[in-house]
Motif scaffolding. Structure first.
Motif, PDB file in Angstrom:
ATOM      1  N   MET A   1       0.650  -1.140  -0.038  1.00 52.31           N
ATOM      2  CA  MET A   1       0.140  -0.042   0.020  1.00 52.31           C
ATOM      3  C   MET A   1       0.713   1.216  -0.034  1.00 52.31           C
ATOM      4  SD  MET A   1      -3.312  -0.936   0.443  1.00 52.31           S
ATOM      5  CE  MET A   1      -4.231   0.375   0.884  1.00 52.31           C
ATOM      6  N   ASN A   2       0.381   2.253  -0.646  1.00 54.87           N
ATOM      7  CA  ASN A   2       1.179   3.579  -0.920  1.00 54.87           C
ATOM      8  C   ASN A   2       0.494   4.519   0.041  1.00 54.87           C
ATOM      9  OD1 ASN A   2       2.688   1.982  -2.533  1.00 54.87           O
ATOM     10  ND2 ASN A   2       1.807   2.700  -4.332  1.00 54.87           N
ATOM     11  N   LYS A  16       5.881   4.765  13.409  1.00 58.65           N
ATOM     12  CA  LYS A  16       7.331   4.854  12.919  1.00 58.65           C
ATOM     13  C   LYS A  16       7.366   5.182  11.682  1.00 58.65           C
ATOM     14  CE  LYS A  16       9.804   0.967  12.609  1.00 58.65           C
ATOM     15  NZ  LYS A  16      10.684  -0.307  13.072  1.00 58.65           N
ATOM     16  N   ILE A  17       8.447   6.335  11.103  1.00 57.76           N
ATOM     17  CA  ILE A  17       8.754   6.686  10.123  1.00 57.76           C
ATOM     18  C   ILE A  17      10.213   5.918  10.072  1.00 57.76           C
ATOM     19  CG2 ILE A  17       9.284   8.461   8.339  1.00 57.76           C
ATOM     20  CD1 ILE A  17       6.558   8.423   8.708  1.00 57.76           C
ATOM     21  N   GLN A  18      10.233   5.130   8.831  1.00 60.41           N
ATOM     22  CA  GLN A  18      11.582   4.447   8.476  1.00 60.41           C
ATOM     23  C   GLN A  18      12.168   5.191   7.520  1.00 60.41           C
ATOM     24  OE1 GLN A  18      11.974   0.706   6.621  1.00 60.41           O
ATOM     25  NE2 GLN A  18      12.404  -0.070   8.803  1.00 60.41           N
ATOM     26  N   ILE A  19      13.424   5.771   7.663  1.00 61.55           N
ATOM     27  CA  ILE A  19      13.935   6.376   6.493  1.00 61.55           C
ATOM     28  C   ILE A  19      15.083   5.403   6.060  1.00 61.55           C
ATOM     29  CG2 ILE A  19      15.437   8.222   5.900  1.00 61.55           C
ATOM     30  CD1 ILE A  19      12.489   9.321   6.828  1.00 61.55           C
ATOM     31  N   ARG A  20      15.088   4.870   4.831  1.00 52.62           N
ATOM     32  CA  ARG A  20      15.988   3.841   4.623  1.00 52.62           C
ATOM     33  C   ARG A  20      16.817   4.342   3.488  1.00 52.62           C
ATOM     34  NH1 ARG A  20      16.843  -1.229   4.301  1.00 52.62           N
ATOM     35  NH2 ARG A  20      15.137  -2.100   5.510  1.00 52.62           N
ATOM     36  N   ALA A  29      11.036   6.661   2.237  1.00 52.06           N
ATOM     37  CA  ALA A  29      10.661   6.798   3.331  1.00 52.06           C
ATOM     38  C   ALA A  29       9.272   5.659   3.239  1.00 52.06           C
ATOM     39  CB  ALA A  29       9.957   8.031   3.676  1.00 52.06           C
ATOM     40  N   ILE A  30       9.355   5.184   4.702  1.00 49.44           N
ATOM     41  CA  ILE A  30       8.000   4.054   4.756  1.00 49.44           C
ATOM     42  C   ILE A  30       7.353   4.356   6.070  1.00 49.44           C
ATOM     43  CG2 ILE A  30       7.838   1.673   5.289  1.00 49.44           C
ATOM     44  CD1 ILE A  30      10.283   1.077   3.718  1.00 49.44           C
ATOM     45  N   ALA A  31       6.080   4.474   6.130  1.00 51.06           N
ATOM     46  CA  ALA A  31       5.485   4.632   7.257  1.00 51.06           C
ATOM     47  C   ALA A  31       4.918   3.471   7.808  1.00 51.06           C
ATOM     48  CB  ALA A  31       4.097   5.639   6.981  1.00 51.06           C
ATOM     49  N   PHE A  32       4.928   3.099   9.224  1.00 48.63           N
ATOM     50  CA  PHE A  32       4.177   1.907   9.895  1.00 48.63           C
ATOM     51  C   PHE A  32       3.018   2.578  10.784  1.00 48.63           C
ATOM     52  CE2 PHE A  32       8.378   0.725   8.905  1.00 48.63           C
ATOM     53  CZ  PHE A  32       8.527  -0.585   8.679  1.00 48.63           C
ATOM     54  N   VAL A  39       0.371  -3.623  12.646  1.00 49.34           N
ATOM     55  CA  VAL A  39       1.116  -2.412  12.182  1.00 49.34           C
ATOM     56  C   VAL A  39       1.017  -2.624  10.632  1.00 49.34           C
ATOM     57  CG1 VAL A  39       3.382  -1.252  11.919  1.00 49.34           C
ATOM     58  CG2 VAL A  39       2.504  -2.273  14.352  1.00 49.34           C
ATOM     59  N   GLU A  40       0.497  -1.406  10.021  1.00 49.98           N
ATOM     60  CA  GLU A  40       0.570  -1.716   8.514  1.00 49.98           C
ATOM     61  C   GLU A  40       1.733  -0.918   8.081  1.00 49.98           C
ATOM     62  OE1 GLU A  40      -2.526  -0.640   4.951  1.00 49.98           O
ATOM     63  OE2 GLU A  40      -3.004   0.267   7.031  1.00 49.98           O
ATOM     64  N   GLN A  41       2.461  -1.454   6.983  1.00 50.09           N
ATOM     65  CA  GLN A  41       3.536  -0.681   6.323  1.00 50.09           C
ATOM     66  C   GLN A  41       3.127  -0.140   4.984  1.00 50.09           C
ATOM     67  OE1 GLN A  41       7.104  -3.243   6.407  1.00 50.09           O
ATOM     68  NE2 GLN A  41       7.978  -1.994   4.782  1.00 50.09           N
ATOM     69  N   LYS A  42       3.528   1.266   4.796  1.00 48.11           N
ATOM     70  CA  LYS A  42       3.144   1.814   3.469  1.00 48.11           C
ATOM     71  C   LYS A  42       4.354   2.686   2.943  1.00 48.11           C
ATOM     72  CE  LYS A  42      -1.795   2.311   4.241  1.00 48.11           C
ATOM     73  NZ  LYS A  42      -2.996   3.264   3.790  1.00 48.11           N
TER      74      LYS A  42
END
Length: 101
Positions: A1-2, A16-20, A29-32, A39-42
């Motif tokens: 999902m975006n 969480k915001i994951q900066i990869r 960037a990925i939002a959890f 927890v949904e990852q987008k």
């Protein structure tokens, strides 16, 4: 999902915001998003393309208004290859907290 970067202001459940870090100085960037016990990852998009930045400081500025519980920087490391374990395994990853708030 975006998820669009501009839509993040509408969410109060950002765990969480994951900066990869990908390919040197390129960041994605990925939002959890937390929904009860799940927890949904987008993947975060900017327009019709995934959000990308060449500066970690620019990422900080782009996300300064986002209400996330935590921000983390995730980078891959070639440590396994350096100690002779081979490249057939996935790369080791490091997750570093970013104290932006």
């Amino acid at each position: 999902m975006n998820l669009q970067l501009s839509e993040l202001i509408n969410y109060d459940n950002i765990d969480k915001i994951q900066i990869r870090g990908i390919d040197g100085m390129l960041y994605q960037a990925i939002a959890f998003l937390r929904h009860g016990d799940t927890v949904e990852q987008k993947l975060i998009y900017h327009g019709d393309k995934p959000y990308l930045s060449r500066s970690l400081l620019a990422v900080k500025e782009d996300f300064e208004w986002v209400n996330a519980t935590q921000y983390v920087l995730v980078t891959d490391t070639a440590y396994d290859e350096m100690i002779g374990l081979g490249s057939e395994k996935p790369l080791s990853t490091l997750e570093q907290p970013l104290h932006w708030k």
